[in-house]
Scaffold this motif. Structure first.
Motif, PDB file in Angstrom:
ATOM      1  N   GLU A 122     -40.666  19.735  66.309  1.00 48.35           N
ATOM      2  CA  GLU A 122     -41.246  18.546  66.949  1.00 48.35           C
ATOM      3  C   GLU A 122     -40.747  18.409  68.396  1.00 48.35           C
ATOM      4  O   GLU A 122     -41.514  18.090  69.298  1.00 48.35           O
ATOM      5  CB  GLU A 122     -40.877  17.287  66.154  1.00 48.35           C
ATOM      6  CG  GLU A 122     -41.620  17.177  64.857  1.00 48.35           C
ATOM      7  CD  GLU A 122     -42.623  16.052  64.873  1.00 48.35           C
ATOM      8  OE1 GLU A 122     -42.273  14.929  65.224  1.00 48.35           O
ATOM      9  OE2 GLU A 122     -43.779  16.355  64.516  1.00 48.35           O
TER      10      GLU A 122
ATOM     11  N   TYR B 149     -42.544  20.340  55.610  1.00 47.33           N
ATOM     12  CA  TYR B 149     -41.330  19.555  55.400  1.00 47.33           C
ATOM     13  C   TYR B 149     -41.442  18.745  54.114  1.00 47.33           C
ATOM     14  O   TYR B 149     -40.513  18.704  53.300  1.00 47.33           O
ATOM     15  CB  TYR B 149     -41.075  18.644  56.608  1.00 47.33           C
ATOM     16  CG  TYR B 149     -39.926  17.703  56.440  1.00 47.33           C
ATOM     17  CD1 TYR B 149     -38.634  18.168  56.219  1.00 47.33           C
ATOM     18  CD2 TYR B 149     -40.121  16.326  56.487  1.00 47.33           C
ATOM     19  CE1 TYR B 149     -37.560  17.292  56.062  1.00 47.33           C
ATOM     20  CE2 TYR B 149     -39.068  15.450  56.327  1.00 47.33           C
ATOM     21  CZ  TYR B 149     -37.794  15.933  56.110  1.00 47.33           C
ATOM     22  OH  TYR B 149     -36.743  15.071  55.948  1.00 47.33           O
TER      23      TYR B 149
ATOM     24  N   LYS C 137     -45.296  18.797  59.123  1.00 48.16           N
ATOM     25  CA  LYS C 137     -45.023  17.651  58.248  1.00 48.16           C
ATOM     26  C   LYS C 137     -45.305  18.023  56.797  1.00 48.16           C
ATOM     27  O   LYS C 137     -44.538  17.672  55.904  1.00 48.16           O
ATOM     28  CB  LYS C 137     -45.867  16.443  58.660  1.00 48.16           C
ATOM     29  CG  LYS C 137     -45.372  15.764  59.900  1.00 48.16           C
ATOM     30  CD  LYS C 137     -46.257  14.618  60.307  1.00 48.16           C
ATOM     31  CE  LYS C 137     -45.723  14.073  61.621  1.00 48.16           C
ATOM     32  NZ  LYS C 137     -46.666  13.286  62.356  1.00 48.16           N
TER      33      LYS C 137
ATOM     34  N   TYR D  65     -37.648  21.047  61.168  1.00 48.71           N
ATOM     35  CA  TYR D  65     -38.811  20.177  61.386  1.00 48.71           C
ATOM     36  C   TYR D  65     -38.635  19.388  62.686  1.00 48.71           C
ATOM     37  O   TYR D  65     -39.517  19.363  63.547  1.00 48.71           O
ATOM     38  CB  TYR D  65     -38.996  19.233  60.187  1.00 48.71           C
ATOM     39  CG  TYR D  65     -39.926  18.088  60.474  1.00 48.71           C
ATOM     40  CD1 TYR D  65     -41.303  18.285  60.546  1.00 48.71           C
ATOM     41  CD2 TYR D  65     -39.437  16.809  60.708  1.00 48.71           C
ATOM     42  CE1 TYR D  65     -42.156  17.233  60.833  1.00 48.71           C
ATOM     43  CE2 TYR D  65     -40.283  15.756  60.996  1.00 48.71           C
ATOM     44  CZ  TYR D  65     -41.641  15.966  61.058  1.00 48.71           C
ATOM     45  OH  TYR D  65     -42.480  14.925  61.359  1.00 48.71           O
TER      46      TYR D  65
END
Length: 179
Positions: free
Chosen positions: A92, A78, A75, A88
């Motif tokens: 995930e 990103y 995060k 990203y």
């Protein structure tokens, strides 16, 4: 990172993932590889020799710091523009896959419908895996032919995953203005 180091890392990624015998082993290894690649990028960006940066950032990145977990680190990357939205979201999805296969360790297969459904959400897979694999159901045939076709599908899926993971990790190793 030099071109030689990148190439060696790519080879290590392929070897590590190829050696995984089960889906559980594979997704656990991919998680570890993402952690390593993200850690290298984080270190290049944040762990400088400057005392103030080192003093302020070091505790955040330690194993008990707020940036210790892969999901938080990606995060941050990103948010800083060092990781594309697609990569990203793909990382995930791989984190979620690792958690999913953890519950079913040995019985889950690469060709199981629940894995295939989750793979559809990984953008890096769309460019490397033939769409026919998602719909492929072995025809009624002899047991050996069905078994061979299932093994072929498993190999296609695993190879496609290796290519997709390697592409994502390459993005993590690109030179950035912050490193």
């Amino acid at each position: 990172m030099s071109e030689f180091t990148r190439l060696k890392f790519d080879i290590d990624v392929v070897e590590t993932l190829s050696e995984a015998a089960t889906a559980y082993d594979f997704f656990t290894a991919s998680f570890d590889l993402f952690e390593d690649a993200v850690d290298i990028l984080i270190q290049n960006v944040f762990r400088k020799d400057d005392y103030a940066v080192k003093y302020a950032v070091e505790p955040l990145l330690s194993s008990d710091g707020p940036l210790a977990h892969l999901s938080i680190r990606i995060k941050l990357l990103y948010g800083l523009g060092l990781l594309s939205q697609d990569s990203y979201q793909d990382i995930e999805a791989f984190i979620e896959l690792k958690e999913f296969v953890r519950s079913d360790k040995e019985s889950i297969e690469f060709i199981s419908p629940s894995i295939l459904e989750r793979l559809k959400s990984i953008r890096a897979m769309s460019s490397v895996m033939p769409p026919s694999v998602y719909e492929q159901q072995p025809e009624e045939s002899s047991h050996y032919i069905v078994k061979m076709k299932l093994e072929q599908s498993k190999n296609i899926i695993k190879s496609s995953l290796i290519l997709a993971i390697t592409d994502i990790i390459k993005e993590l190793h690109k030179d950035t203005p912050l490193s």
